[in-house]
Scaffold this motif. Structure first.
Motif, PDB file in Angstrom:
ATOM      1  N   ASP A  73      -4.433  -2.058  14.966  1.00 38.49           N
ATOM      2  CA  ASP A  73      -3.554  -1.533  16.016  1.00 38.49           C
ATOM      3  C   ASP A  73      -4.397  -0.675  16.955  1.00 38.49           C
ATOM      4  N   GLN A  74      -4.764  -1.235  18.087  1.00 39.78           N
ATOM      5  CA  GLN A  74      -5.638  -0.550  19.038  1.00 39.78           C
ATOM      6  C   GLN A  74      -4.894  -0.142  20.307  1.00 39.78           C
ATOM      7  N   ARG A  75      -3.571   0.065  20.184  1.00 35.17           N
ATOM      8  CA  ARG A  75      -2.778   0.476  21.341  1.00 35.17           C
ATOM      9  C   ARG A  75      -2.936   1.964  21.643  1.00 35.17           C
ATOM     10  N   VAL A  76      -3.318   2.748  20.621  1.00 36.42           N
ATOM     11  CA  VAL A  76      -3.538   4.181  20.809  1.00 36.42           C
ATOM     12  C   VAL A  76      -5.030   4.399  21.027  1.00 36.42           C
ATOM     13  N   ASN A  77      -5.383   5.039  22.120  1.00 36.79           N
ATOM     14  CA  ASN A  77      -6.790   5.203  22.502  1.00 36.79           C
ATOM     15  C   ASN A  77      -7.588   5.893  21.393  1.00 36.79           C
ATOM     16  N   GLY A  78      -8.716   5.273  21.009  1.00 41.33           N
ATOM     17  CA  GLY A  78      -9.604   5.861  20.023  1.00 41.33           C
ATOM     18  C   GLY A  78      -9.267   5.548  18.580  1.00 41.33           C
ATOM     19  N   LEU A  79      -8.200   4.792  18.332  1.00 39.17           N
ATOM     20  CA  LEU A  79      -7.814   4.446  16.970  1.00 39.17           C
ATOM     21  C   LEU A  79      -7.696   2.934  16.834  1.00 39.17           C
ATOM     22  N   ASP A  80      -8.034   2.415  15.647  1.00 37.14           N
ATOM     23  CA  ASP A  80      -8.102   0.964  15.448  1.00 37.14           C
ATOM     24  C   ASP A  80      -7.182   0.444  14.351  1.00 37.14           C
ATOM     25  N   ILE A  81      -6.967   1.246  13.322  1.00 32.42           N
ATOM     26  CA  ILE A  81      -6.245   0.788  12.136  1.00 32.42           C
ATOM     27  C   ILE A  81      -5.047   1.696  11.886  1.00 32.42           C
ATOM     28  N   ARG A  82      -3.911   1.063  11.546  1.00 33.91           N
ATOM     29  CA  ARG A  82      -2.707   1.799  11.149  1.00 33.91           C
ATOM     30  C   ARG A  82      -2.339   1.351   9.736  1.00 33.91           C
ATOM     31  N   ILE A  83      -2.314   2.310   8.815  1.00 30.84           N
ATOM     32  CA  ILE A  83      -1.887   2.040   7.445  1.00 30.84           C
ATOM     33  C   ILE A  83      -0.514   2.674   7.261  1.00 30.84           C
ATOM     34  N   ILE A  84       0.485   1.848   6.966  1.00 29.41           N
ATOM     35  CA  ILE A  84       1.840   2.337   6.738  1.00 29.41           C
ATOM     36  C   ILE A  84       1.970   2.731   5.270  1.00 29.41           C
ATOM     37  N   GLY A  85       2.486   3.945   5.032  1.00 34.44           N
ATOM     38  CA  GLY A  85       2.633   4.421   3.666  1.00 34.44           C
ATOM     39  C   GLY A  85       3.903   5.217   3.484  1.00 34.44           C
ATOM     40  N   ILE A  86       4.138   5.631   2.250  1.00 33.62           N
ATOM     41  CA  ILE A  86       5.227   6.532   1.897  1.00 33.62           C
ATOM     42  C   ILE A  86       4.571   7.723   1.212  1.00 33.62           C
ATOM     43  N   PHE A  87       4.514   8.868   1.904  1.00 32.73           N
ATOM     44  CA  PHE A  87       3.751  10.023   1.431  1.00 32.73           C
ATOM     45  C   PHE A  87       4.684  11.145   0.988  1.00 32.73           C
ATOM     46  N   LYS A  88       4.236  11.880  -0.028  1.00 30.59           N
ATOM     47  CA  LYS A  88       4.958  13.090  -0.440  1.00 30.59           C
ATOM     48  C   LYS A  88       4.660  14.180   0.580  1.00 30.59           C
ATOM     49  N   ARG A  89       5.711  14.692   1.187  1.00 31.13           N
ATOM     50  CA  ARG A  89       5.535  15.527   2.378  1.00 31.13           C
ATOM     51  C   ARG A  89       4.847  16.859   2.088  1.00 31.13           C
ATOM     52  N   ASP A  90       5.009  17.384   0.872  1.00 28.78           N
ATOM     53  CA  ASP A  90       4.432  18.694   0.589  1.00 28.78           C
ATOM     54  C   ASP A  90       3.027  18.622  -0.001  1.00 28.78           C
ATOM     55  N   SER A  91       2.434  17.443  -0.029  1.00 28.84           N
ATOM     56  CA  SER A  91       1.091  17.325  -0.610  1.00 28.84           C
ATOM     57  C   SER A  91       0.173  16.449   0.244  1.00 28.84           C
ATOM     58  N   ILE A  92       0.317  16.577   1.554  1.00 32.62           N
ATOM     59  CA  ILE A  92      -0.561  15.846   2.461  1.00 32.62           C
ATOM     60  C   ILE A  92      -1.939  16.514   2.456  1.00 32.62           C
ATOM     61  N   GLN A  93      -2.980  15.733   2.224  1.00 32.89           N
ATOM     62  CA  GLN A  93      -4.337  16.254   2.238  1.00 32.89           C
ATOM     63  C   GLN A  93      -5.204  15.387   3.152  1.00 32.89           C
ATOM     64  N   PRO A  94      -6.368  15.880   3.583  1.00 31.33           N
ATOM     65  CA  PRO A  94      -7.257  15.053   4.414  1.00 31.33           C
ATOM     66  C   PRO A  94      -7.665  13.784   3.670  1.00 31.33           C
ATOM     67  N   LEU A  95      -7.705  12.687   4.399  1.00 32.05           N
ATOM     68  CA  LEU A  95      -8.115  11.396   3.832  1.00 32.05           C
ATOM     69  C   LEU A  95      -9.184  10.780   4.717  1.00 32.05           C
ATOM     70  N   HIS A  96      -9.886   9.801   4.158  1.00 29.47           N
ATOM     71  CA  HIS A  96     -10.983   9.158   4.866  1.00 29.47           C
ATOM     72  C   HIS A  96     -10.884   7.645   4.675  1.00 29.47           C
ATOM     73  N   CYS A  97     -11.099   6.909   5.751  1.00 28.56           N
ATOM     74  CA  CYS A  97     -11.075   5.452   5.696  1.00 28.56           C
ATOM     75  C   CYS A  97     -12.453   4.922   5.322  1.00 28.56           C
ATOM     76  N   LEU A  98     -12.448   3.965   4.417  1.00 31.60           N
ATOM     77  CA  LEU A  98     -13.665   3.246   4.057  1.00 31.60           C
ATOM     78  C   LEU A  98     -13.396   1.767   4.285  1.00 31.60           C
ATOM     79  N   PHE A  99     -14.318   1.098   4.966  1.00 33.50           N
ATOM     80  CA  PHE A  99     -14.100  -0.292   5.365  1.00 33.50           C
ATOM     81  C   PHE A  99     -15.056  -1.230   4.638  1.00 33.50           C
ATOM     82  N   CYS A 100     -14.582  -2.431   4.451  1.00 29.92           N
ATOM     83  CA  CYS A 100     -15.456  -3.519   4.014  1.00 29.92           C
ATOM     84  C   CYS A 100     -15.907  -4.261   5.266  1.00 29.92           C
TER      85      CYS A 100
END
Length: 446
Positions: A73-100
């Motif tokens: 998804d490259q519709r937002v400037n500077g971003l390429d990938i969108r991962i849809i998830g279901i996250f626990k709202r009170d435990s959001i932490q920094p994450l990092h993408c790793l690609f193959c």
């Protein structure tokens, strides 16, 4: 002389025997089993992907979060990938993408985590994880890490990246004109008759494909949906949300409790839009007890062609929801309605009494969208979009909503007879009968 010859023969024999023994030892050392027991660490660290998820819901290691799908998804400037998830709202932490990247691990990139604004008070919410692809990376799969260290890539489950375009080729023609996304089938639902009538009605209205997210359904409905899946009209997506969370059967946490809104409905609606983005011109988001019915056209594409000409920069169309409760029904000789004996469910053709809209309270809509115009959606409103939205007048198109039950009964002066569904009787009724017979739910004589 004889002793010399004998010595030479013995020496030759010992030499040949020793050579053969050495060969035998070397060959045994090179057996496949020996090689498997001494892996090459360099190759293991740099070859990917390791474990690819084939599930529609994938737990994210070392977190309380769930991943659903990854999309280019490259519709937002500077971003390429969108991962849809279901996250626990009170435990959001920094994450990092790793690609193959063509079989090798990339460097990690930081993520932007976007919680959807509609969560209805539940602990878990639909969340987008956005990230950039490193330079010179021809990627096919992505995983998320809680630490920016690529050595952990082998311990994670990878998601295939969908909606990738082939470089150098023209954009292919969209496969479908109209897709309907049906959110969340659960609770061993077995209203077969309404399902068959609604799906056949959508076929008559020009829908090419229906996507259904299935947590559970009854045995009769399972047979029916197998028929539709085999012929390609229905795409069934397994949705085992109850294996990961305690899903709510209602829409508001304060009333119903649970971990996530209505069996994860918001995640499925968003996933269906992105699943359809490169395949379908329009997507309708609604429930199985609802039909988007045109009143001035005979099919939905004609409606959309007219609306698109009148509103060329519009990508979201809001269709008013109108309740058609079940009332005492008197059969008409002019419009006979069939009774399919023994088929579970109810006959939507008897829902011909439309309630007046109460304009003093919030009146919900359902959505017809151009997928590429939507970034995030809720049930009745788009949360983030590109372009404009338009409320379609009900005299052009409205939702015929035929619920199993209605909590209140309106006075007769607030109910109007609306037999628009009957305009399709001649084509609809034989089609419903045929599909019920194919599913083994009707005898050949009915």
């Amino acid at each position: 002389m004889d002793k010399t010859r004998k010595f030479k023969r013995e020496f030759l024999f010992l030499t040949v025997t020793s050579f053969l023994v050495v060969i035998f030892i070397i060959m045994n050392l090179k057996t496949p089993g020996t090689y498997r027991s001494i892996p090459n660490p360099h190759s293991t660290q740099n070859t990917c992907p390791f474990l690819i998820s084939g599930d529609s819901i994938t737990p994210l290691k070392n977190t309380k979060h769930l991943l659903v799908s990854a999309f280019m998804d490259q519709r937002v400037n500077g971003l390429d990938i969108r991962i849809i998830g279901i996250f626990k709202r009170d435990s959001i932490q920094p994450l990092h993408c790793l690609f193959c990247c063509a079989g090798h691990l990339s460097t990690t990139t930081q993520t932007t985590i976007l919680q959807h604004s509609d969560n209805f008070g539940f602990p878990f919410a639909t969340t987008d994880v956005m990230c950039r692809i490193p330079q010179n990376c021809n990627t096919t799969h992505v995983t998320l890490l809680s630490q920016p260290d690529s050595e952990f890539g082998s311990n994670h489950t990878w998601l295939p990246i969908r909606n990738q375009k082939t470089i150098g080729k023209e954009e292919k023609k969209l496969q479908f004109n109209f897709t309907v996304c049906i959110s969340n089938l659960f609770g061993d639902y077995n209203n077969v008759l309404q399902y068959a009538q609604t799906l056949e009605m959508y076929r008559l209205l020009g829908v090419d494909r229906v996507v259904i997210y299935n947590t559970s359904c009854g045995p009769d409905l399972e047979h029916l949906l197998q028929v539709y899946s085999q012929e390609g009209f229905v795409e069934m997506v397994p949705w085992p949300i109850d294996k990961h969370l305690n899903p709510s059967t209602g829409w508001l946490f304060s009333q119903f409790g649970g971990d996530v809104h209505y069996y994860g409905q918001l995640a499925t609606l968003n996933e269906c839009i992105y699943r359809s983005m490169e395949r379908s011109r329009y997507v309708l988001l609604n429930d199985i007890d609802e039909i988007a019915m045109p009143y001035q056209h005979n099919n939905l594409m004609s409606v959309m062609n007219t609306l698109q000409q009148q509103h060329p920069n519009t990508g979201v169309f809001l269709i008013e929801n109108h309740i058609f409760p079940k009332k005492p029904f008197e059969e008409s000789k002019r419009q006979p309605l069939p009774k399919w004996r023994g088929v579970p469910g109810f006959n939507i053709m008897e829902h011909i009494y439309r309630e007046d809209t109460d304009m003093s309270v919030y009146h919900p809509h359902k959505l017809i969208v151009k997928p590429k115009a939507v970034e995030q959606t809720s049930v009745h409103e788009v949360l983030k979009m590109f372009g404009k939205k338009f409320k379609v007048p009900p005299e052009v198109c409205r939702i015929i909503h035929s619920p199993i039950s209605t909590p209140t009964q309106r006075p007769l002066d607030q109910i109007h007879v609306d037999t628009r569904l009957w305009d399709f009787n001649d084509k609809l009724l034989p089609k419903v009968g045929r599909v019920l017979r194919r599913a083994g739910l009707l005898s050949s004589g009915e």
